[in-house]
Design an enzyme around this catalytic site. Sequence first.
Site, short mmCIF file in Angstrom:
data_model
loop_
_atom_site.label_atom_id
_atom_site.label_comp_id
_atom_site.label_asym_id
_atom_site.label_seq_id
_atom_site.Cartn_x
_atom_site.Cartn_y
_atom_site.Cartn_z
CE LYS A 145 -7.02 -9.95 5.34
NZ LYS A 145 -5.58 -10.26 5.23
CD GLN A 196 -2.61 -9.97 7.41
OE1 GLN A 196 -3.73 -10.46 7.30
NE2 GLN A 196 -2.18 -9.03 6.61
CG ASP A 240 -3.98 -14.79 0.92
OD1 ASP A 240 -4.97 -14.07 0.70
OD2 ASP A 240 -3.13 -14.52 1.78
#
Length: 294
Positions: free
Chosen positions: A53, A97, A120
């Site tokens: 990422k 994460q 997200d």
Amino acid sequence: MAKIIDGKAFATCIQDEIKMEVASLTAAGNTPPGLAVVLVGARKDSQTYVRMKKKACADAGIVSFGYDLAEDVSEAELLALIDQLNQNHEINGILVQLPLPSHINEERVLDHISIEKDVDGLHPLNVGRLAMKGRVPLFVPCTPRGCIELLLRSGIAIEGKEAVVIGRSNIVGVPAALLLQERNATVTVAHSRTPHIAEVVRRADIVVAAIGKANFVKGDWIKPGAAVIDVGINAVDDPSDKRGYKLVGDVDYESCRQVAGAITPVPGGVGPMTIAMLLQNTVESRKRQINAGL
């Protein structure tokens, strides 16, 4: 034989588009988008995903801010960090994460992220807006958004088609079903308790497999010509591979590709699109901030 939906190629194209968009924003005198990536602990798979990422951010001109916390960090300390990130105008998106260590309440952490930085797309207000007709979420979860983008960019019609989503997770299954419904598909969500699941899947023009079981969907489950989007990524033993394992999806690829009209491979299908959609969400967040005069 099915057409291969090359997620890696589509993701590269999207990331090139994002890079141009970021360059345009900065050329107009704006600071670049910023993404905070929070990693708790030292799981090898999570570290790999975070590296990917950050690299994608750098390639697109997005600034990434890394926060690596110890495995035993307290939930209070993690929430305090998120409070700081919520207030930081240099940061347009916050990614924690997953999974988190067992002593931390994952739901509480995700709910703590500002809805305006929830790149997200997992904040309950964003998911709630996605579920309600006529409401628009600030962000759509990255993996389901990537699935829809693959269908659209492959020229696969959604409206009026019958779709079956296998799996009902908050991260993929539920939002994928909502997105397909939003585009006027008739959607069935199948799961571990669905009786005669093969018969249910066999009706589908579009199959989204996200159940987390290796090679679960067989070729004789697939309607001839159907589009198959395989979200799964599972490690299975393979002595012929130097790693001792290989990665496979939730779909039995070889048998399904003989019947389907189009199919995503694993790896190289949905995975790269998830990262591309994360970058897209971050850029959209920065653009909203600019429009607000920040």
